[in-house]
Design an enzyme around this catalytic site. Structure first.
Site, PDB file in Angstrom:
ATOM      1  N   GLU A 268      -7.463 -14.493  -8.896  1.00 20.25           N
ATOM      2  CA  GLU A 268      -6.549 -13.980  -9.915  1.00 20.25           C
ATOM      3  C   GLU A 268      -6.497 -14.900 -11.139  1.00 20.25           C
ATOM      4  O   GLU A 268      -5.437 -15.208 -11.673  1.00 20.25           O
ATOM      5  CB  GLU A 268      -5.148 -13.759  -9.321  1.00 20.25           C
TER       6      GLU A 268
ATOM      7  N   ASP B 135      -3.016  -7.282   0.542  1.00 22.91           N
ATOM      8  CA  ASP B 135      -1.999  -8.148  -0.048  1.00 22.91           C
ATOM      9  C   ASP B 135      -0.606  -7.827   0.495  1.00 22.91           C
ATOM     10  O   ASP B 135       0.223  -7.289  -0.240  1.00 22.91           O
ATOM     11  CB  ASP B 135      -2.030  -7.989  -1.573  1.00 22.91           C
TER      12      ASP B 135
ATOM     13  N   GLU C 177       7.928  -9.322  -1.010  1.00 22.47           N
ATOM     14  CA  GLU C 177       7.374  -8.763  -2.241  1.00 22.47           C
ATOM     15  C   GLU C 177       7.144  -7.260  -2.151  1.00 22.47           C
ATOM     16  O   GLU C 177       7.563  -6.507  -3.019  1.00 22.47           O
ATOM     17  CB  GLU C 177       6.055  -9.484  -2.576  1.00 22.47           C
TER      18      GLU C 177
END
Ligand code: GCU
Length: 646
Positions: A264, A343, A371
């Site tokens: 990323e 993820d 998340e």
């Protein structure tokens, strides 16, 4: 506001505190044990007794249980805990605390306890400075950082000490204190700001917790002024060796580094044409003389994908990058792998990397911070999900062999008075620690422990209520969000709330490919991306065909028509409708159960949870309505039960 005692309220120490206790041995952690027992005795009328006196409880440094193990036995009216190391003695004390009065009843045969996994770690994604987009804690839902405030380490570390104590009580022995995305300010923690890290390490040390630091691979350039960070360059190696030696001057028992490289947008060895083994071994070499470990993250994938390119599959990436390097990593390098290939979605298969690198030390990373599982506004107890992942065996044999050398969770804690924003999210932290100690443990038993410790005086109605709202909460969350393992469908960026096509045409590689005829990602070897063949048998065969693929992962592995019939007997489209209606009903029911517990829970805590249930129910309805109407419109297939779809 006072520090919430979480799972160590004073009353949890009643049984120990009312006894005559002898603590034998010397060392810093033995002193911690003494301090704990003395405080409990002061509260509950027991006392610390000298050598020759009769004792109800003996905690003794002796034997051969390994540094962290302990043995516990009860005979002739004395309960004895022995451990050969300070950490073991501390874990033994907390074991007795968990047993409560049972520890002092009748006889108990000798039991030995040792952690199944040596590295049991929490990674804090905390920034020192408040980041303009991410806030202070990246993906943090519990306020600001526990460690950092006003641009530096907190002067008052009382909460950090209390945190260390809570972690020791569930078996965690390592903490990384800053974000894996290392920004400019945080990069300096490695060098001129190491003293601040040392202060934090000092607060955690009495509880057997080693401190780790996330570092940037570009440190030799950004901090050292070198023209390169090439891992094979002698100047770079010398820079890391020197910087690391200075870290150990400040923190003698420093745990090591955590690195997110070529991931990323973070810098990494690819820029120099080097492999990730070259990169990890560079840091491993700097740490080795001091006994440190580098946790090298395997979260490496192309985040600039073209969604029309069906050959690139994000799920494949970690395996494709790392398996060819098996055997090349140094002995003190640990490859840190997310438990699933994508993820931290609510449902993913277990990463095929796990089990595919027998000559590499692996740590499995899970996300305690929620998340993608409701961001600590929703109740989502992740114990059953983690347990499924930890019990997975790459060769299909349910209990054979060990999954990993380390278990890591991204922390869900901040400076919130309840630690975790949602008070019930404390259960996730506790459960993670206990599963890291014993991945084979029954998560529901762990939940029972958490309830008993947190509310030692809880009447049966409270216990039943807590179980009712927590036990099935992961499945409930799964029901009202993305169906059948397909993942995402969240709002881009912040990842809260539904957006079915939120990531559909994005470069991040997170697609569901829904069209008028069907939905799901073909990852078979025969017609898809080939991801299914990254598994060993029996999994590769099982996942390869929609006929054998488990329902809950069907859309992760296959693109199927809406009329495809699941093993459950329902069509995919009807499953989507039904689970979304059920998920909302279950969230509403949990809200109702919680409301009924008003008289049994501290008012501030009750109110906080009640508020969050309002939001959870609102958000669950939004998910239901968006997902159901999207698929009704795409497919044109009505709900067979004729319910209103908005
Ligand atoms: C997720 C998360 C990021 C985080 C990344 C990581 O993608 O959204 O905030 O940095 O995982 O694990 O490195």
């Amino acid at each position: 506001m006072d520090i919430d005692p979480a799972w160590l309220p004073p009353a949890a120490f009643r049984a120990v505190g009312g006894r005559r206790t002898l603590v034998r041995g010397a060392g810093p952690l033995v002193d911690t044990v003494r301090g704990e027992v003395a405080a409990a005795c002061e509260r509950f009328g027991g006392r610390m007794v000298p050598e020759e006196a009769r004792a109800d409880l003996v905690l003794e440094l002796t034997g051969d249980t390994g540094d962290e193990g302990f043995a516990c036995v009860r005979a002739d009216g004395t309960t004895t805990v022995t451990a050969s190391g300070g950490p073991g003695l501390l874990y033994g004390l907390f074991h007795v605390v968990r047993l409560g009065e049972d520890a002092f009843r009748g006889e108990r045969a000798r039991e030995e306890h040792r952690p199944a996994v040596a590295l049991r770690m929490l990674d804090h994604w905390d920034n020192v400075a408040v980041h303009p987009v991410m806030g202070q804690v990246e993906r943090g839902y519990a306020g600001g950082s526990l460690f950092w405030s006003d641009g530096r380490a907190r002067g008052d570390l009382e909460r950090v000490r209390a945190y260390g104590r809570l972690l020791a009580a569930c078996g965690i022995n390592a903490v990384a204190v800053n974000n894996v995305n290392v920004h400019e300010t945080e990069a300096r923690l490695l060098t001129d700001r190491i003293g601040e890290v040392a202060d934090i390490a000092g607060a955690l040390r009495p509880y057997g917790i080693r401190t780790h630091l996330s570092v940037t691979f570009a440190a030799p350039v950004v901090l050292g002024g070198l023209p390169t960070a090439d891992p094979l360059d002698e100047r770079v190696r010398a820079w890391w060796a020197g910087a690391t030696a200075r870290v150990y001057e400040a923190i003698g028992d420093f745990g090591g580094f955590v690195v997110k490289a070529d991931s990323e947008g973070r810098p990494g060895p690819f820029a120099y044409g080097r492999t990730h083994a070259d990169g990890a071994n560079l840091l491993a070499a700097a740490l080795a003389p001091h006994g440190g470990t580098v946790h090298w993250r395997a979260f490496v994938y192309d985040h600039r994908q073209d969604w029309r390119d069906r050959t690139t599959d994000r799920a494949r990436a970690a395996y494709d990058h790392f398996v060819p390097l098996d055997g090349e990593f140094a002995a003190n390098a640990v490859l840190q792998v997310k438990h699933g290939p994508m993820d931290f979605q609510v449902r993913e298969p277990v990463s095929p990397l796990i089990g595919a690198m027998p000559r590499t030390r692996l740590a499995v990373e899970v996300q305690a911070t929620q998340e993608y599982t409701g961001q600590q506004r929703h109740v989502c107890w992740l114990g059953p999900m983690w347990s499924e992942a930890l019990r997975f065996r790459p060769d299909g044999e349910v209990s054979a062999g060990r999954l990993a050398d380390g278990l890591v969770a991204v922390s869900n804690v901040g400076d919130d008075p309840f630690w975790t924003g949602h008070p019930l999210a404390q259960a996730n932290l506790y459960t993670f620690g206990r599963l890291a100690w014993d991945p084979a443990a029954d998560p529901r038993a762990v939940l029972g422990e958490w309830i008993a410790l947190t509310r030692p005086e809880a009447p049966a109605r409270l216990e039943a209520g807590l179980r009712a709202v927590l036990d099935g909460s992961w499945r409930t969350y799964e029901k009202y969000t993305a169906p059948l393992g397909v993942g995402f469908m969240v709002q881009p960026g912040h990842h809260y709330g539904p957006s079915v096509d939120g990531y559909e045409y994005s470069p991040w590689g997170t697609y569901h490919f829904a069209d008028r005829d069907g939905v799901g990602v073909d990852r078979s070897a025969a017609t898809g991306t080939g991801y299914a063949s990254q598994y060993a048998k029996p999994w590769s065969e099982l996942y390869e065909s929609p006929d054998t693929c488990p329902d809950d992962l069907l859309l992760f592995f296959h693109h199927v028509p809406y009329g495809h019939v699941l093993h459950s007997g329902k069509t995919v489209i009807q499953h989507i409708y039904d689970t979304h209606f059920e998920g909302v009903e279950e969230a509403e029911e949990a809200r109702r159960v919680w409301a009924g517990l008003t008289d049994l829970v501290d008012p501030a805590q009750h109110a906080r949870v009640a508020d969050r249930y309002e939001e959870q129910v609102r958000c669950a309805r939004e998910w239901r309505d968006q997902v159901n109407s999207y698929f009704l419109r795409k497919s044109g297939v009505p709900d067979e039960r004729g319910r209103t779809i908005h």
